[in-house]
Design an enzyme around this catalytic site. Structure first.
Site, PDB file in Angstrom:
ATOM      1  N   ASN A  48       0.827  -1.212   0.000  1.00 45.21           N
ATOM      2  CA  ASN A  48       0.000   0.000   0.000  1.00 45.21           C
ATOM      3  C   ASN A  48       0.862   1.264   0.000  1.00 45.21           C
ATOM      4  OD1 ASN A  48      -2.422  -1.444   0.035  1.00 45.21           O
ATOM      5  ND2 ASN A  48      -2.413  -1.581   2.264  1.00 45.21           N
ATOM      6  N   HIS A 140     -15.149  -0.884   5.159  1.00 45.73           N
ATOM      7  CA  HIS A 140     -14.104  -1.642   5.857  1.00 45.73           C
ATOM      8  C   HIS A 140     -14.647  -2.307   7.117  1.00 45.73           C
ATOM      9  CE1 HIS A 140     -10.325  -2.317   8.112  1.00 45.73           C
ATOM     10  NE2 HIS A 140      -9.811  -2.464   6.912  1.00 45.73           N
ATOM     11  N   GLU A 183     -16.263   4.305   1.939  1.00 44.70           N
ATOM     12  CA  GLU A 183     -14.826   4.483   1.722  1.00 44.70           C
ATOM     13  C   GLU A 183     -14.637   5.401   0.526  1.00 44.70           C
ATOM     14  OE1 GLU A 183     -12.226   1.059   1.797  1.00 44.70           O
ATOM     15  OE2 GLU A 183     -13.719  -0.146   2.846  1.00 44.70           O
ATOM     16  N   SER A 187     -10.943  -0.586  -0.716  1.00 41.91           N
ATOM     17  CA  SER A 187      -9.641  -1.231  -0.562  1.00 41.91           C
ATOM     18  C   SER A 187      -9.472  -2.497  -1.365  1.00 41.91           C
ATOM     19  CB  SER A 187      -9.395  -1.538   0.923  1.00 41.91           C
ATOM     20  OG  SER A 187     -10.406  -2.383   1.441  1.00 41.91           O
ATOM     21  N   ASP A 212     -13.975   6.974   4.889  1.00 41.23           N
ATOM     22  CA  ASP A 212     -12.694   6.347   5.219  1.00 41.23           C
ATOM     23  C   ASP A 212     -11.807   6.538   3.993  1.00 41.23           C
ATOM     24  OD1 ASP A 212     -10.563   4.515   5.334  1.00 41.23           O
ATOM     25  OD2 ASP A 212     -11.693   3.122   6.583  1.00 41.23           O
ATOM     26  N   HIS A 215      -7.282   4.759   1.495  1.00 42.03           N
ATOM     27  CA  HIS A 215      -6.668   4.458   0.206  1.00 42.03           C
ATOM     28  C   HIS A 215      -6.786   5.609  -0.785  1.00 42.03           C
ATOM     29  CE1 HIS A 215      -6.063   0.216   1.320  1.00 42.03           C
ATOM     30  NE2 HIS A 215      -7.189   0.382   1.999  1.00 42.03           N
ATOM     31  N   LYS A 242      -0.133   4.063   4.639  1.00 45.13           N
ATOM     32  CA  LYS A 242      -0.219   3.638   3.241  1.00 45.13           C
ATOM     33  C   LYS A 242       0.556   4.642   2.386  1.00 45.13           C
ATOM     34  CE  LYS A 242      -4.436   1.032   4.113  1.00 45.13           C
ATOM     35  NZ  LYS A 242      -4.458   1.247   5.585  1.00 45.13           N
TER      36      LYS A 242
END
Length: 388
Positions: A48, A140, A183, A187, A212, A215, A242
């Site tokens: 990541n 998540h 998100e 992910s 979230d 990423h 990440k």
């Protein structure tokens, strides 16, 4: 004998090709996306470290400076004596970067997500709790756990299905406290939330939007602001471990919510503060993210190359991020393809249920700024051969 279910469930995992084991890796020097496992070196396509900042000399130097100035450990929770100048400075940097009024630091993204949902969904007057959470189905695990550990009402809408979300919101009492959660970049699939539509719904139904951005941060936006580059998000959670090549996480929000979490979030109150040295180093990470657009451009360039080289019959989910999900389906087949790649010096992890839905086992390919054209060519060539 007590706890006999342990052996039984581990055996079941093995039979279903879902058994998981750790591997011990050693990383290479700066600017190389290589890992060594049991004396063999691989090109790492499971990292990541999207921007290739891990082991960056400037971040390492800032970390050393932080250790010398503040020590490695905070030695207390933030509400005792653990909140130090390094933490305060990082929070201010994040607020300026994302144009947010306030910020709180956490030791991990999992902890930050648990903290937010648990605190908002567990009001002090439980008998009059009037909180509802609306979560994307692919949110998540930490978001889901936090929501279900609270006393809030919970509804999960189909992935990126704003029509179903709208139906749920229409059925909700107008006076309820509503939180829509998703998100920014998902992910496991690599696709992006319908951010503008979600924002419209929050305004129409007087809700808050929580994203979230683990990423997204560093990868999206002209300065790597993540989802906040597209819309003003009410509450943003993002991790440092990440794209920022550090450790820990933050929640960015309004001042009053920060004060509420400071007073009522058990996860924040009773946890030792994150390392001040890491907090100090993370400011250098953010500066590099802001200044070095070429890293984000490189991800786009290499991702386009990768997709263009794959055979048409290979099922890759649409993605505008670093994450490219090559769908295999069967758990054992996914493990087999992963093994073939490793035999050619390419490390690509097979992702299996329950992390993803049954029948959707995949290779989760992450393309980072420190990959080369040759790396991408090799990956595409071996995948084409293994999957056709």
């Amino acid at each position: 004998m007590a706890f006999t279910f342990i052996r039984e469930q581990l055996s079941q995992q093995q039979q279903q090709a879902r058994y998981r084991q750790r591997v011990c890796t050693t990383s290479s020097s700066e600017n190389e996306n290589l890992i060594t496992i049991e004396d063999k070196t691989y090109v790492n396509f499971s990292s990541n470290d999207y921007l290739g900042l891990n082991n960056h000399s400037s971040i390492n130097a800032a970390m050393q400076e932080g250790v010398e100035r503040f020590g490695l450990c905070a030695s207390a929770s933030s509400l005792v004596t653990g909140h130090q100048y390094a933490h305060q400075s990082l929070e201010e940097t994040i607020c300026q970067w994302l144009n947010k009024p306030s910020c709180l630091l956490f030791s991990s993204g999992f902890s930050a997500n648990l903290a937010l949902f648990h605190a908002l969904g567990s009001t002090q007057k439980k008998s009059s709790n009037n909180v509802s959470f609306f979560l994307d189905k692919l949110s998540h695990a930490s978001m889901i756990d936090g929501a279900y550990q609270s006393q809030a009402r919970i509804k999960r809408f189909a992935h990126n299905n704003t029509e179903q979300l709208t139906q749920f919101l229409q059925q909700e009492p107008s006076d309820s406290n509503k939180l829509i959660a998703s998100e920014g970049i998902f992910s496991m699939d690599g696709d992006i939330a319908e951010i503008n539509k979600l924002k419209e719904l929050t305004e129409k139904y007087k809700a808050w939007l929580y994203l979230d951005d683990a990423h997204s941060i560093g990868v999206i936006g002209e300065q790597g602001q993540g989802s906040n580059a597209h819309a003003r998000i009410d509450i943003t959670m993002a991790t440092f471990g990440k794209a920022l090549a550090s450790s820990g996480a933050f929640l960015a929000c309004e001042e009053q919510l920060k004060e509420y979490l400071t007073n009522f979030s058990r996860h924040y109150i009773y946890s030792t503060a994150m390392s001040p040295a890491i907090a100090w180093a993370t400011q250098t990470s953010i500066k590099l993210v802001q200044d070095e657009q070429w890293r984000r451009d490189k991800i786009v360039e290499l991702s386009e190359l990768f997709l263009s080289l794959l055979d048409d019959n290979i099922n890759v989910l649409p993605s505008n991020s670093s994450i490219h999900a090559v769908i295999i389906g069967d758990e054992q087949k996914a493990l087999n393809i992963s093994k073939i790649l490793k035999e050619h010096g390419l490390w690509v992890t097979a992702i299996r249920p329950p992390t993803v839905a049954k029948g959707s086992s995949r290779l989760r390919v992450t393309i980072c700024a420190n990959h080369s054209v040759n790396n991408i060519n090799s990956l595409a060539r071996i995948l084409n051969k293994a999957l056709t």
